[in-house]
Scaffold this motif. Sequence first.
Motif, PDB file in Angstrom:
ATOM      1  N   PHE A  93       1.130  -1.326  -0.048  1.00 30.05           N
ATOM      2  CA  PHE A  93       0.109  -0.177   0.117  1.00 30.05           C
ATOM      3  C   PHE A  93       0.788   1.289   0.198  1.00 30.05           C
ATOM      4  O   PHE A  93       0.337   2.741   0.385  1.00 30.05           O
ATOM      5  N   LEU A  99      -3.604   1.256  -3.411  1.00 25.86           N
ATOM      6  CA  LEU A  99      -4.622   0.400  -1.916  1.00 25.86           C
ATOM      7  C   LEU A  99      -5.044  -0.505  -2.697  1.00 25.86           C
ATOM      8  O   LEU A  99      -4.969  -2.284  -2.508  1.00 25.86           O
ATOM      9  N   ASN A 126       0.210   5.343  -0.622  1.00 23.07           N
ATOM     10  CA  ASN A 126      -1.708   5.690   0.096  1.00 23.07           C
ATOM     11  C   ASN A 126      -0.868   6.349   0.964  1.00 23.07           C
ATOM     12  O   ASN A 126      -1.435   5.266   2.554  1.00 23.07           O
ATOM     13  N   TYR A 152      -2.424   4.765   5.141  1.00 26.61           N
ATOM     14  CA  TYR A 152      -1.859   3.334   5.498  1.00 26.61           C
ATOM     15  C   TYR A 152      -0.321   3.227   5.414  1.00 26.61           C
ATOM     16  O   TYR A 152       0.510   3.075   5.840  1.00 26.61           O
ATOM     17  N   ASP A 153       0.268   4.005   4.175  1.00 31.94           N
ATOM     18  CA  ASP A 153       1.216   3.827   4.337  1.00 31.94           C
ATOM     19  C   ASP A 153       2.551   4.964   4.914  1.00 31.94           C
ATOM     20  O   ASP A 153       2.907   5.916   5.162  1.00 31.94           O
TER      21      ASP A 153
END
Length: 81
Positions: free
Chosen positions: A4, A59, A7, A10-11
């Motif tokens: 991911f 993602l 993104n 999330y990253d």
Amino acid sequence: MTPFGGNAPYDTPGREAARQRVNTWIRGHFDAVLDFDRVARDPAAPGQLRPAYDVGDHLHLNPAGYRALASSVPFGLFDHR
């Protein structure tokens, strides 16, 4: 777990480290593994999806990505005759 990278939110380094730990654990604890991380990751940037499989949000997979995952499943894996 598929990559991911790129993104937000999330990253993060912590989430990437956790993703790596989970994938390493899965690979070491089962007789057979459908390694979707291996299929979906960009060889040049393993923390990211292959550009050809990225829907654009870094993602989710696009239809080509899901086809690649499906194509990676061995036909005989579920045949127990």
